[in-house]
Design a protein around this motif. Structure first.
Motif, PDB file in Angstrom:
ATOM      1  N   ARG A  61       0.830  -1.208   0.000  1.00 33.56           N
ATOM      2  CA  ARG A  61       0.000   0.000   0.000  1.00 33.56           C
ATOM      3  C   ARG A  61       0.867   1.262   0.000  1.00 33.56           C
ATOM      4  NH1 ARG A  61      -5.278  -1.336   0.594  1.00 33.56           N
ATOM      5  NH2 ARG A  61      -5.611  -3.500   1.266  1.00 33.56           N
ATOM      6  N   VAL A  62       1.963   1.215   0.750  1.00 32.77           N
ATOM      7  CA  VAL A  62       2.872   2.362   0.745  1.00 32.77           C
ATOM      8  C   VAL A  62       3.515   2.515  -0.633  1.00 32.77           C
ATOM      9  CG1 VAL A  62       4.939   3.372   1.772  1.00 32.77           C
ATOM     10  CG2 VAL A  62       3.319   2.120   3.219  1.00 32.77           C
ATOM     11  N   PHE A  63       3.921   1.380  -1.238  1.00 33.84           N
ATOM     12  CA  PHE A  63       4.528   1.434  -2.563  1.00 33.84           C
ATOM     13  C   PHE A  63       3.598   2.097  -3.572  1.00 33.84           C
ATOM     14  CE2 PHE A  63       4.777  -0.489  -6.801  1.00 33.84           C
ATOM     15  CZ  PHE A  63       6.050  -0.090  -7.182  1.00 33.84           C
ATOM     16  N   GLN A 134      18.725   1.096   1.923  1.00 35.86           N
ATOM     17  CA  GLN A 134      18.656   2.500   2.306  1.00 35.86           C
ATOM     18  C   GLN A 134      17.617   3.234   1.472  1.00 35.86           C
ATOM     19  OE1 GLN A 134      19.973   4.105   4.841  1.00 35.86           O
ATOM     20  NE2 GLN A 134      19.003   6.032   4.176  1.00 35.86           N
ATOM     21  N   ARG A 135      17.570   2.937   0.166  1.00 35.15           N
ATOM     22  CA  ARG A 135      16.565   3.572  -0.714  1.00 35.15           C
ATOM     23  C   ARG A 135      15.165   3.166  -0.285  1.00 35.15           C
ATOM     24  NH1 ARG A 135      14.368   7.519  -3.533  1.00 35.15           N
ATOM     25  NH2 ARG A 135      13.704   6.989  -5.652  1.00 35.15           N
ATOM     26  N   GLY A 140      10.051   4.695   2.699  1.00 33.83           N
ATOM     27  CA  GLY A 140       9.070   4.218   3.668  1.00 33.83           C
ATOM     28  C   GLY A 140       8.632   2.786   3.447  1.00 33.83           C
ATOM     29  N   ILE A 141       9.413   2.008   2.677  1.00 29.15           N
ATOM     30  CA  ILE A 141       9.060   0.608   2.407  1.00 29.15           C
ATOM     31  C   ILE A 141      10.227  -0.306   2.773  1.00 29.15           C
ATOM     32  CG2 ILE A 141       7.290   1.026   0.661  1.00 29.15           C
ATOM     33  CD1 ILE A 141       9.468   0.534  -1.473  1.00 29.15           C
ATOM     34  N   GLU A 142      10.847  -0.014   3.893  1.00 30.55           N
ATOM     35  CA  GLU A 142      11.976  -0.830   4.332  1.00 30.55           C
ATOM     36  C   GLU A 142      11.545  -2.288   4.469  1.00 30.55           C
ATOM     37  OE1 GLU A 142      15.409  -0.807   7.852  1.00 30.55           O
ATOM     38  OE2 GLU A 142      13.653   0.530   7.977  1.00 30.55           O
ATOM     39  N   GLY A 143      12.304  -3.199   3.866  1.00 32.04           N
ATOM     40  CA  GLY A 143      11.978  -4.611   3.922  1.00 32.04           C
ATOM     41  C   GLY A 143      11.074  -5.086   2.807  1.00 32.04           C
TER      42      GLY A 143
END
Length: 350
Positions: A61-63, A134-135, A140-143
Motif C-alpha cells: 500500500r505504501v509502494f 537505504q533507498r 518508507g518501504i523498508e523490507g
C-alpha cells in the motif's frame, strides 16, 4: 449473479506430520469435487503466517502511494526478457480491453549466472527492486524486497503441497506433477492495486480485470477485505457468476489452462473477472501463478475419464483450444502475455 458459494477446503489434515493416508484422501476428494464443479476453491489450514501476508499488504500500500515517477523507476520496459517490473493504470489488457489496475510483476529471483538466464529464457532473471535497503528506507518501504521474496518462497512451497493433493485427487502418484513438470516450476507473482478513483475520460475500462482464464497450472490468490473477484460456473448448461468474497486466513485457488489440458477437460480452467473497485479504498491482491517448467511439453494424463465436448474455445476470450496447441508451455505463455502487453512483446522480440 448467484448466491452459490465456493467450497472451503482445510489442508490441515493433509499437511500435518502424522496425517494418515485416509485423511489425505479425504482432502484430495474435496479438491476433486471442487475442481470438477467450479475450478475454484478456498484453502485454509495452509500453514502460512498471517503476519507475512499483512506485512506484504502494508508495504504494498505504501509502494502504490509513491509518486508515479518513483514507481516508474521499476518500469517493465527495464525488466528485459525477465518480464518484471511496474506497470501503470490501464497498462495491461485483458480480452483486448484495458484493466483498471496497476501492478508489480515479479517471479523467482535468478542471478545472471543461472543457467536459464544464461540461455536467455524469457521470464527468467532478476526482479526489479529499488537500488538498496537505504533507498527502501527513504521511501518508507523498508523490507519490501525481502518480504516479497519470503512470500514467494512460502506460497511456492504451498503450491507444491496443493499440486500433490490434486495428483492424489486424480488417482495419480503424489509426485506426478513434481516429477514431470514442477520440480523447477515457473513462478510468476503479481502485486496488484485496484484504485477506487474515477477512470479518465476516453479510457474504455469496464472491469478491474476482464473475463479470462489463467494460463498455467495453479493460481494461489490472497486478497484483501474489499473483494471483487467473480467466478463463472456452469449450472444446467448455463453460465452463472459466483462471488468469491475475501475470507480471512484463506487463499483462493484456481486451476489454469495447463491442468485443463492435462486432464482432458475433467478439471476445467474457469473464466473469472474482477469488478471495478468503488469501495472508496484501494484494493490489493497477490496472485501467485504456479506453472509448469517453461521448457516442458504438457501432455494429457493417461487413463482419466473421457470428457465430451472438451473443446470450449467458443466461450474463451481469445477462442483458443487448450487441447490442440503444440510446443512448450513457454511458447503457449508467451503467446498469451504478448496479447496482454503487446508493446513489451515488440520491445523484447519474443
Amino acid at each position: 449473479m448467484t448466491e452459490e458459494t465456493l467450497p472451503i477446503i482445510d489442508l490441515k489434515d493433509f499437511i500435518k506430520k502424522d496425517s494418515s493416508q485416509a485423511d489425505r484422501n479425504l482432502v484430495a476428494n474435496d479438491i476433486s469435487v471442487a475442481c470438477k464443479e467450479h475450478g475454484f476453491f478456498y484453502i485454509k489450514g495452509h500453514g502460512i503466517e498471517q503476519e507475512l501476508i499483512d506485512r506484504l499488504d502494508s508495504l504494498s500500500r505504501v509502494f502504490f502511494k509513491l509518486p508515479q515517477e518513483v514507481k516508474m523507476e521499476l518500469k517493465m520496459e527495464s525488466g528485459g526478457r525477465a518480464w518484471r517490473g511496474f506497470f501503470p493504470l490501464g497498462g495491461e489488457l485483458t480480452s483486448n480491453m484495458p484493466d483498471w489496475k496497476e501492478g508489480l510483476y515479479l517471479g523467482t529471483e535468478l542471478q545472471d549466472d543461472h543457467p536459464d538466464v544464461q540461455k536467455e529464457l524469457p521470464m527468467h532473471g532478476k526482479n526489479l527492486f529499488f537500488s538498496s535497503e537505504q533507498r527502501e528506507k527513504e521511501l518508507g518501504i523498508e523490507g519490501f524486497r525481502s518480504t516479497i521474496l519470503q512470500y514467494i518462497e512460502a506460497v511456492t512451497n504451498l503450491g507444491h503441497v496443493v499440486m500433490e493433493a490434486i495428483a492424489i485427487s486424480l488417482g495419480l502418484a503424489p509426485d506426478y506433477f513434481s516429477s514431470k513438470y514442477t520440480k523447477d516450476p515457473l513462478i510468476l507473482f503479481r502485486i496488484f492495486n485496484y484504485p477506487s478513483q474515477p477512470i479518465p475520460e476516453g479510457l474504455d475500462v469496464q472491469w478491474g480485470v476482464g473475463e479470462h482464464t489463467d494460463y498455467g497450472m495453479l493460481t494461489i490468490l490472497s486478497q484483501d477485505d474489499i473483494g471483487g473477484l467473480q467466478v463463472c460456473s456452469q449450472k444446467n448448461g448455463q453460465r452463472v457468476w459466483i462471488q468469491a468474497p475475501p475470507i480471512k486466513g484463506t487463499f483462493v485457488c484456481n486451476i489454469g489452462d495447463m491442468l485443463d489440458r492435462m486432464t482432458g477437460g475433467l478439471y476445467r480452467s474457469t473464466p473469472h473477472r474482477v469488478k471495478l473497485n468503488t469501495s472508496g479504498r484501494d484494493r490489493i491482491s497477490f496472485p501467485l501463478f504456479f506453472d509448469p517448467n517453461f521448457c516442458s511439453f504438457v501432455k494429457p494424463i493417461d487413463n482419466l475419464p473421457k470428457v465430451e465436448n472438451q473443446d470450449d474455445s467458443n466461450t474463451r476470450w481469445d477462442h483458443a483450444n487448450v487441447h490442440m496447441f503444440t510446443g512448450t508451455y513457454g511458447e503457449y505463455l508467451l503467446n498469451k502475455v504478448g496479447k496482454v502487453f503487446p508493446q513489451l512483446k515488440t520491445i523484447n522480440q519474443f
